[in-house]
Design a protein around this motif. Structure first.
Motif, mmCIF file in Angstrom:
data_model
loop_
_atom_site.group_PDB
_atom_site.id
_atom_site.type_symbol
_atom_site.label_atom_id
_atom_site.label_comp_id
_atom_site.label_asym_id
_atom_site.label_seq_id
_atom_site.Cartn_x
_atom_site.Cartn_y
_atom_site.Cartn_z
ATOM 1 N N GLU A 28 -31.373 -86.502 -65.312
ATOM 2 C CA GLU A 28 -32.339 -87.200 -64.342
ATOM 3 C C GLU A 28 -32.499 -88.849 -64.577
ATOM 4 O O GLU A 28 -32.863 -89.590 -63.691
ATOM 5 N N ALA A 29 -32.498 -89.026 -65.918
ATOM 6 C CA ALA A 29 -32.757 -90.555 -66.263
ATOM 7 C C ALA A 29 -31.442 -91.296 -65.237
ATOM 8 O O ALA A 29 -31.768 -92.275 -64.868
ATOM 9 N N GLN A 30 -30.201 -90.880 -65.267
ATOM 10 C CA GLN A 30 -29.168 -91.477 -64.481
ATOM 11 C C GLN A 30 -29.658 -91.898 -62.852
ATOM 12 O O GLN A 30 -29.517 -92.659 -62.555
ATOM 13 N N ALA A 31 -30.490 -90.739 -62.517
ATOM 14 C CA ALA A 31 -30.797 -90.874 -61.097
ATOM 15 C C ALA A 31 -32.105 -92.104 -60.976
ATOM 16 O O ALA A 31 -32.212 -92.968 -60.027
ATOM 17 N N LEU A 32 -32.968 -91.885 -61.989
ATOM 18 C CA LEU A 32 -34.066 -93.160 -61.763
ATOM 19 C C LEU A 32 -33.524 -94.275 -62.468
ATOM 20 O O LEU A 32 -34.220 -95.157 -61.812
ATOM 21 N N PHE A 33 -32.710 -94.494 -63.022
ATOM 22 C CA PHE A 33 -31.996 -95.696 -63.773
ATOM 23 C C PHE A 33 -30.617 -95.567 -63.449
ATOM 24 O O PHE A 33 -29.734 -95.511 -64.416
ATOM 25 N N PRO A 34 -30.035 -96.074 -62.289
ATOM 26 C CA PRO A 34 -28.826 -95.968 -61.817
ATOM 27 C C PRO A 34 -27.755 -96.780 -62.416
ATOM 28 O O PRO A 34 -26.648 -96.936 -62.696
ATOM 29 N N GLN A 35 -28.291 -97.963 -63.041
ATOM 30 C CA GLN A 35 -27.814 -99.313 -63.661
ATOM 31 C C GLN A 35 -27.405 -98.581 -65.315
ATOM 32 O O GLN A 35 -26.467 -99.207 -65.725
ATOM 33 N N ILE A 36 -27.914 -97.576 -65.881
ATOM 34 C CA ILE A 36 -27.297 -97.279 -66.942
ATOM 35 C C ILE A 36 -26.147 -96.471 -66.838
ATOM 36 O O ILE A 36 -26.096 -95.636 -66.193
ATOM 37 N N GLN A 37 -25.274 -96.690 -68.015
ATOM 38 C CA GLN A 37 -23.781 -96.247 -67.888
ATOM 39 C C GLN A 37 -23.779 -95.420 -69.428
ATOM 40 O O GLN A 37 -24.271 -95.551 -70.347
ATOM 41 N N GLY A 38 -23.049 -94.280 -69.242
ATOM 42 C CA GLY A 38 -22.489 -93.591 -70.439
ATOM 43 C C GLY A 38 -23.568 -92.794 -71.182
ATOM 44 O O GLY A 38 -23.336 -92.327 -72.508
ATOM 45 N N LEU A 39 -24.541 -92.413 -70.132
ATOM 46 C CA LEU A 39 -25.502 -91.165 -70.801
ATOM 47 C C LEU A 39 -24.808 -89.811 -71.282
ATOM 48 O O LEU A 39 -24.190 -89.389 -70.281
ATOM 49 N N GLN A 40 -24.882 -89.196 -72.347
ATOM 50 C CA GLN A 40 -24.307 -87.911 -72.348
ATOM 51 C C GLN A 40 -25.201 -86.822 -71.856
ATOM 52 O O GLN A 40 -26.308 -86.699 -71.961
ATOM 53 N N PRO A 41 -24.575 -85.805 -71.199
ATOM 54 C CA PRO A 41 -25.280 -84.891 -70.636
ATOM 55 C C PRO A 41 -26.354 -83.956 -71.639
ATOM 56 O O PRO A 41 -25.745 -84.010 -72.670
#
Length: 88
Positions: A36-49
């Motif tokens: 969900e964080a990836q959708a809210l903060f699209p500029q963030i890369q490399g988050l592990q599921p």
């Protein structure tokens, strides 16, 4: 604790006034998963599921900061003179 908001002489708040209530002064911290964080903060890369993270969101729901702990998110709010509230 109950807070009563008044709008003296103007009657009830309009939908637009209500939508902007607390803007620039109030924020809330919400636990979120990395997906969900990836959708809210699209500029963030490399988050592990499946990671547990904490988002600081403005009163209107706009994302402000993503943190790995609730304390870090609250500290960011304080640094930016934002009051934090709990959302249930």
């Amino acid at each position: 604790m109950t807070i009563t908001l008044e709008n003296p002489g103007q009657g009830p708040l309009t939908a637009d006034q209500f939508a902007h209530l607390g803007e620039g002064a109030i924020a809330y911290v919400r636990p979120i998963r990395s997906e969900e964080a990836q959708a809210l903060f699209p500029q963030i890369q490399g988050l592990q599921p499946g990671q547990q993270l904490f988002a600081l969101l403005g009163a209107n729901g706009a994302p402000i900061v993503l943190a790995d702990s609730k304390d870090a998110a609250v500290a960011n709010a304080w640094e930016n003179h934002l009051a934090t509230v709990s959302v249930h």
